[in-house]
Each structure stands twice: as C-alpha cells, then as structure tokens.
Write an enzyme that holds these catalytic residues in place. Structure first.
Site, PDB file in Angstrom:
ATOM      1  N   SER A  60      37.575  34.273 -17.787  1.00 61.21           N
ATOM      2  CA  SER A  60      37.866  34.296 -19.459  1.00 61.21           C
ATOM      3  C   SER A  60      36.459  34.678 -19.998  1.00 61.21           C
ATOM      4  O   SER A  60      35.469  34.585 -19.638  1.00 61.21           O
ATOM      5  CB  SER A  60      38.256  32.881 -19.674  1.00 61.21           C
ATOM      6  N   ILE A  62      33.325  35.909 -21.966  1.00 55.40           N
ATOM      7  CA  ILE A  62      32.190  36.938 -21.870  1.00 55.40           C
ATOM      8  C   ILE A  62      32.504  37.283 -20.355  1.00 55.40           C
ATOM      9  O   ILE A  62      32.237  38.777 -20.115  1.00 55.40           O
ATOM     10  CB  ILE A  62      31.013  36.571 -22.177  1.00 55.40           C
ATOM     11  N   SER A 190      22.310  31.063 -24.598  1.00 53.20           N
ATOM     12  CA  SER A 190      22.960  31.008 -25.893  1.00 53.20           C
ATOM     13  C   SER A 190      21.569  31.104 -27.087  1.00 53.20           C
ATOM     14  O   SER A 190      20.466  30.543 -26.501  1.00 53.20           O
ATOM     15  CB  SER A 190      23.594  29.526 -26.021  1.00 53.20           C
ATOM     16  N   TYR A 203      24.736  20.316 -25.214  1.00 52.55           N
ATOM     17  CA  TYR A 203      24.673  21.606 -24.997  1.00 52.55           C
ATOM     18  C   TYR A 203      23.503  22.356 -25.203  1.00 52.55           C
ATOM     19  O   TYR A 203      23.044  23.150 -24.334  1.00 52.55           O
ATOM     20  CB  TYR A 203      25.845  22.169 -25.647  1.00 52.55           C
ATOM     21  N   LYS A 207      21.069  24.508 -22.306  1.00 54.59           N
ATOM     22  CA  LYS A 207      20.554  25.524 -22.408  1.00 54.59           C
ATOM     23  C   LYS A 207      19.222  25.833 -22.603  1.00 54.59           C
ATOM     24  O   LYS A 207      18.494  26.942 -22.114  1.00 54.59           O
ATOM     25  CB  LYS A 207      21.257  26.388 -23.534  1.00 54.59           C
ATOM     26  N   SER A 239      35.954  34.005 -27.916  1.00 56.58           N
ATOM     27  CA  SER A 239      36.188  33.552 -26.574  1.00 56.58           C
ATOM     28  C   SER A 239      36.624  32.262 -26.684  1.00 56.58           C
ATOM     29  O   SER A 239      37.058  31.573 -27.739  1.00 56.58           O
ATOM     30  CB  SER A 239      34.820  33.284 -25.709  1.00 56.58           C
TER      31      SER A 239
END
Length: 339
Positions: A60, A62, A190, A203, A207, A239
């Site tokens: 799914s 990207i 990201s 998150y 990252k 997305s």
C-alpha cells in the site's frame, strides 16, 4: 560603460536571481538539491533498468506506488509485506501495466518484527534472482496519540517495527552488497526523522534513530564507494499511513484517513524518490510548503523553528482532538494564499 553602471547592473542581476530563487522555493516540493537533480541530473529511465529491487511495505501507499513506477522501468521486483493477498494484487497490476513477466516479480511475505526470518528471506531473494541491487526499506507505521495517554507497548512496537526491523533486514542484505562492492540501500524515513511534532513522539523517535543509524553506516562504508546509503524524508503524502497509525494502545489504530486532498500525491512523491535513487543522493526532503520551509528552518535556524513548532503544535493537538486531520488547517491556509 562606467564601473559604477556595471556594478549596478551586476547588483540588479543578483537581486533578480535571488527573487527568482525565492519564488521557485515557494512552489518547491523537494529540497533544492533534489530539484536540481530533477532538472539537470540522471534519469531513472537510464539508471535503474535491469536491476533487482526489493521493496518492503509494498502492499500500500508509497511502497505500492513505487513498485508500479519501478515495474515500468524494466526491473525485477521483490514485493514484501505481511498481507499476501494485497501483495498478489499489486503483482497482478504490475503485470497488467508493464512488460514484466510473472518470473520477474517475487511475492515474499515478510514481517519486519520477526527478525529471525530475515536471513532466510534474503537467501530466497538471492536464490531467485542471484543479486540484490537495491533494498528499499519502506515498511513501518506511524502514530497519533499524546505521550501521557500512550501505553509503553506502542513505543516498543514502533521501535521494533520501524527501527530494529529495518536495521535487521539491512544487516542481512549488506554482506551481499559488500561482496559485490555495489548496491543501494534506500530508507523511506520522514520529515519527522529530522524535525519533531506533537502526537508522534514514538514515531519521531524511531525515525530519528533510523537517520542516525544510516548516517553512521554510511561513514563505515567509505571503502565501498559503490554502496550508496540514501535517506528519503517525505512529508505528508496521500496514503494509508494515518489510517493505520497506532494510538494509545498497540491494538488500536486511528482507523480514519481524514481529508487527504491537500497532501502531496503519492505518484509525485515516488517520482522524486526515483530521481534521488538515480542520482545517488544521500538525503532528500520531499514535501510541499509550508512543511518544506519548516525542515529548512529546523536545519539552519533551529531557534526560530522551535518557536514556530511550539505555536503550531497547539493547533495540531486541537485538530486531532476534534477528529480532524492534524495538519489540515496548515495545508488549507497555505494553499489558499498560495493559489
């Protein structure tokens, strides 16, 4: 012509050039090095053909769009994610829309958190195709929850999936690339791997960790100039990453995409990714304004960036608590003025 007139003309030309660059930046959707490569650099259609590319998170978002665009370049593909049926769907669409044959695409189910399976998966790819030219580390999850309300297991899941799973698979593929003295490891990071934002503390941590790891790895591979380590840092893109974002508990996801019309299209994001891969760029920032501006501020004017982030962060939390897309108001305000 007098020297005074000549200097005046040069100053005017410099001022006009500065104005032109400023206007270009206001409409930019990638960092200036990336956009220069898009204009004057090598084309993916020239550089990425006849390669074996392994993409995680290919079912799914990207990852899916990347697979579709890669399939049109004539590469051999390895598609990995946890959902086998979705991978098969992606494979069928690749075969329908490209000149690839069934033998050119390997569906390889993979759970990034099951580290013990990564070495065997790597061997399967090598047995099937004999080489791995590009590994695209794209699998992962996001987060939408306040730290004080979030169970520690959510942070553990984000680190194990986004960071440790990616590191593990990279370590399995890297010896093969070192033996061949060539290869590309492309990690979809990201903008939150560079900056920070409320509601995404776990998150952001995962990252930031990825960025530190791959920057450190690059310094260890200076004896292997043929191995390219690339960090791709997208901003908000259309997305399912928000819909599937973890919230206060591991068993809970946000479950709603919200309005995504204001976000960058997945196809444009992937096109810029392919350009970065073709030109061996070490790190690229892919985002529309005002997010691209924010990452430049974080990089070069951190004091100002902190002040603005603290101001905007309150609105982001308010949006989230109202059930809105956390960033929608910034996009719509910017686009209204921009248009």
């Amino acid at each position: 012509m007098s020297w005074e007139l000549l200097l005046s003309l040069l100053a005017l030309c410099a001022l006009l050039a500065l104005v032109v660059q400023l206007l270009r930046f206001l409409r930019a959707d990638g960092d200036l090095t990336l956009l220069w490569a898009e204009w004057q650099g090598r084309r993916p259609e020239w550089e990425l053909t006849d390669m074996v590319v392994w993409v995680t998170g290919a079912s799914s978002g990207i990852g899916e769009e990347l697979v579709y665009q890669l399939s049109k370049l004539g590469v051999s593909l390895v598609l990995s994610a946890r959902r086998v049926q979705e991978l098969e769907r992606v494979k069928r669409r690749c075969l329908e829309n490209s000149n690839l044959k069934g033998k050119d695409i390997l569906v390889l189910p993979l759970d990034l958190t099951d580290i013990s399976s990564h070495e065997a998966a790597t061997k399967v790819v090598l047995q099937e195709f004999g080489k791995i030219d590009i590994l695209v580390n794209n699998g992962g999850k996001s987060q939408r929850s306040l730290c004080v309300e979030t169970n520690l297991d959510v942070y553990k899941e984000l680190i194990e999936l986004n960071y440790l799973g990616t590191v593990s698979l990279t370590k399995c593929v890297l010896p093969h690339m070192i033996e061949r003295k060539q290869g590309k490891i492309v990690t979809v990071n990201s903008l939150l791997g560079i900056i920070a934002a409320p509601l995404s503390s776990g998150y952001c941590a995962s990252k930031h960790a990825l960025r530190g790891f791959f920057n450190g790895l690059r310094t260890e591979l200076t004896s292997y100039p043929g191995i390219v380590i690339s960090n791709v840092c997208p901003g908000p893109v259309q997305s399912n990453i928000v819909k599937n974002a973890l919230t206060t508990e591991v068993t809970k996801t946000l479950g709603s995409d919200g309005d995504q019309s204001h976000k960058m299209t997945t196809s444009r994001c992937v096109r810029l990714m392919l350009i970065s891969m073709a030109n061996d760029l070490k790190e690229v920032w892919i985002a529309e304004q005002p997010f691209l501006l924010m990452v430049y501020l974080w990089q070069y004017m951190p004091t100002w960036a902190w002040w603005i982030t603290n101001k905007l962060g309150k609105k982001r939390i308010e949006n989230f608590k109202k059930g809105l897309d956390a960033d929608s108001s910034y996009f719509k305000t910017w686009k209204t003025k921009h248009d």
